[in-house]
Design a protein around this motif. Structure first.
Motif, PDB file in Angstrom:
ATOM      1  N   UNK A   1     -25.752 -11.840 -29.115  1.00  0.00           N
ATOM      2  CA  UNK A   1     -25.848 -10.395 -28.963  1.00  0.00           C
ATOM      3  C   UNK A   1     -24.488  -9.771 -29.274  1.00  0.00           C
ATOM      4  N   UNK A   2     -24.467  -8.767 -30.108  1.00  0.00           N
ATOM      5  CA  UNK A   2     -23.189  -8.133 -30.443  1.00  0.00           C
ATOM      6  C   UNK A   2     -23.405  -6.718 -30.931  1.00  0.00           C
ATOM      7  N   UNK A   3     -22.437  -5.870 -30.641  1.00  0.00           N
ATOM      8  CA  UNK A   3     -22.392  -4.522 -31.198  1.00  0.00           C
ATOM      9  C   UNK A   3     -21.138  -4.457 -32.065  1.00  0.00           C
ATOM     10  N   UNK A   4     -21.272  -3.998 -33.292  1.00  0.00           N
ATOM     11  CA  UNK A   4     -20.176  -3.987 -34.243  1.00  0.00           C
ATOM     12  C   UNK A   4     -19.678  -2.563 -34.485  1.00  0.00           C
ATOM     13  N   UNK A   5     -18.390  -2.358 -34.249  1.00  0.00           N
ATOM     14  CA  UNK A   5     -17.767  -1.062 -34.494  1.00  0.00           C
ATOM     15  C   UNK A   5     -16.784  -1.177 -35.655  1.00  0.00           C
ATOM     16  N   UNK A   6     -16.369  -0.028 -36.185  1.00  0.00           N
ATOM     17  CA  UNK A   6     -15.386  -0.028 -37.258  1.00  0.00           C
ATOM     18  C   UNK A   6     -14.098  -0.705 -36.806  1.00  0.00           C
ATOM     19  N   UNK A   7     -13.394  -1.319 -37.770  1.00  0.00           N
ATOM     20  CA  UNK A   7     -12.139  -2.006 -37.469  1.00  0.00           C
ATOM     21  C   UNK A   7     -11.042  -0.987 -37.183  1.00  0.00           C
ATOM     22  N   UNK A   8     -10.315  -1.209 -36.097  1.00  0.00           N
ATOM     23  CA  UNK A   8      -9.216  -0.321 -35.705  1.00  0.00           C
ATOM     24  C   UNK A   8      -7.916  -1.129 -35.772  1.00  0.00           C
ATOM     25  N   UNK A   9      -7.140  -0.869 -36.811  1.00  0.00           N
ATOM     26  CA  UNK A   9      -6.008  -1.722 -37.177  1.00  0.00           C
ATOM     27  C   UNK A   9      -4.916  -1.830 -36.116  1.00  0.00           C
ATOM     28  N   UNK A  10      -4.743  -0.785 -35.303  1.00  0.00           N
ATOM     29  CA  UNK A  10      -3.637  -0.799 -34.338  1.00  0.00           C
ATOM     30  C   UNK A  10      -4.075  -1.021 -32.895  1.00  0.00           C
ATOM     31  N   UNK A  11      -5.237  -1.636 -32.734  1.00  0.00           N
ATOM     32  CA  UNK A  11      -5.661  -2.033 -31.398  1.00  0.00           C
ATOM     33  C   UNK A  11      -5.893  -0.860 -30.468  1.00  0.00           C
ATOM     34  N   UNK A  12      -5.589  -1.062 -29.193  1.00  0.00           N
ATOM     35  CA  UNK A  12      -5.825   0.002 -28.219  1.00  0.00           C
ATOM     36  C   UNK A  12      -4.522   0.607 -27.714  1.00  0.00           C
ATOM     37  N   UNK A  13      -4.636   1.781 -27.128  1.00  0.00           N
ATOM     38  CA  UNK A  13      -3.475   2.535 -26.654  1.00  0.00           C
ATOM     39  C   UNK A  13      -2.673   1.748 -25.627  1.00  0.00           C
ATOM     40  N   UNK A  14      -3.349   1.050 -24.739  1.00  0.00           N
ATOM     41  CA  UNK A  14      -2.678   0.312 -23.670  1.00  0.00           C
ATOM     42  C   UNK A  14      -1.630  -0.654 -24.223  1.00  0.00           C
ATOM     43  N   UNK A  15      -1.968  -1.322 -25.331  1.00  0.00           N
ATOM     44  CA  UNK A  15      -1.041  -2.281 -25.920  1.00  0.00           C
ATOM     45  C   UNK A  15       0.282  -1.626 -26.307  1.00  0.00           C
ATOM     46  N   UNK A  16       0.215  -0.415 -26.809  1.00  0.00           N
ATOM     47  CA  UNK A  16       1.418   0.251 -27.299  1.00  0.00           C
ATOM     48  C   UNK A  16       2.223   0.919 -26.178  1.00  0.00           C
ATOM     49  N   UNK A  17       1.614   1.023 -24.993  1.00  0.00           N
ATOM     50  CA  UNK A  17       2.330   1.580 -23.850  1.00  0.00           C
ATOM     51  C   UNK A  17       2.933   0.489 -22.970  1.00  0.00           C
ATOM     52  N   UNK A  18       2.352  -0.705 -23.013  1.00  0.00           N
ATOM     53  CA  UNK A  18       2.788  -1.769 -22.112  1.00  0.00           C
ATOM     54  C   UNK A  18       3.633  -2.832 -22.794  1.00  0.00           C
TER      55      UNK A  18
END
Length: 262
Positions: free
Chosen positions: A21-38
């Motif tokens: 089972x999987x839901x596929x979303x568009x690729x987001x090259x820079x990951x999530x906001x949390x990564x760039x804050x932490x």
């Protein structure tokens, strides 16, 4: 699949084959906001970057609340659910907890409490009454993360207790030193009035009484003013006042970039 907006992740497809089972979303090259804050090893986001991301996420929520028929409450707004594409444009993701909100005559949806600790609206947590202001609270917490770089929950040294980011910033704001609130990774490179206004917006959003929180439409307007001030600083136009900020905010915004005035 029925909602489309530049600040929402696009659903590409799904897989439902036996146990797969999987839901596929568009690729987001820079990951999530949390990564760039932490992740302090990476180059810190500038104040302009942070405001652009905040405006983008706010516009996504505004669309869900006001433009969708019926309106949709995301119910799990947090920094890990704000994804960044190759241009660092923000898009909301993970709609697994989303709920439709009655647009005609309804004031709330009664539902079992769901969400992420720290981002969860305390009023909703107590009453089980969900409305769009629950998303506003969660967004306010994310905005405080963006401004300060602090985690949502901080352990108090030498004490067996934790402090929420909204309590921490409220305490710091009472002392009136914006430089102590804004992420030190910015090294003071930000427009002071812009930062103060952003903190005020975030604290309004995280008010424990939902009726006192602004709508996402109001939040978008306020954050655009913050961005206008920062852009003015970068073009050597220091001292821009709220009146001029509103004037910039009232300009038409290009369809390719909601943050670039024509």
């Amino acid at each position: 699949m029925r909602v489309h907006h530049r600040n929402l992740t696009n659903l590409v497809g799904c897989c439902n084959e036996g146990a797969h089972l999987a839901i596929l979303y568009e690729f987001m090259a820079n990951g999530n906001l949390k990564q760039h804050l932490s992740d302090r090893k990476e180059t810190s986001l500038s104040w302009e970057d942070r405001l652009r991301i905040a405006v983008g996420a706010a516009r996504g929520l505004e669309y869900l609340h006001k433009s969708c028929k019926p309106p949709i409450i995301h119910r799990d707004i947090k920094s890990t659910n704000i994804l960044l594409n190759e241009k660092f444009e923000a898009k909301l993701a993970d709609f697994g907890l989303s709920r439709i909100y009655p647009s005609e005559g309804g004031t709330h949806v009664s539902t079992v409490v769901a969400g992420t600790p720290g981002y969860l609206d305390p009023e909703y947590n107590i009453t089980n009454r969900l409305n769009e202001k629950s998303d506003v609270y969660s967004f306010g917490v994310v905005l405080l993360e963006i401004i300060t770089g602090h985690p949502v929950i901080t352990e108090v040294e030498n004490e067996d207790k934790h402090i929420h980011i909204s309590q921490l910033v409220t305490s710091m704001a009472s002392e009136g030193h914006i430089e102590d609130i804004v992420d030190p990774c910015l090294l003071g490179e930000f427009e002071v009035v812009s930062a103060k206004k952003a903190v005020e917006v975030a604290l309004k959003c995280t008010c424990h009484t939902s009726s006192k929180r602004p709508s996402m439409n109001e939040v978008v307007v306020e954050l655009k003013e913050c961005l206008a001030m920062e852009l003015a600083r970068k073009t050597n136009s220091r001292g821009i006042g709220p009146h001029l900020a509103r004037e910039i905010n009232s300009m038409n915004w290009d369809s390719e970039s909601s943050l670039q005035p024509r």
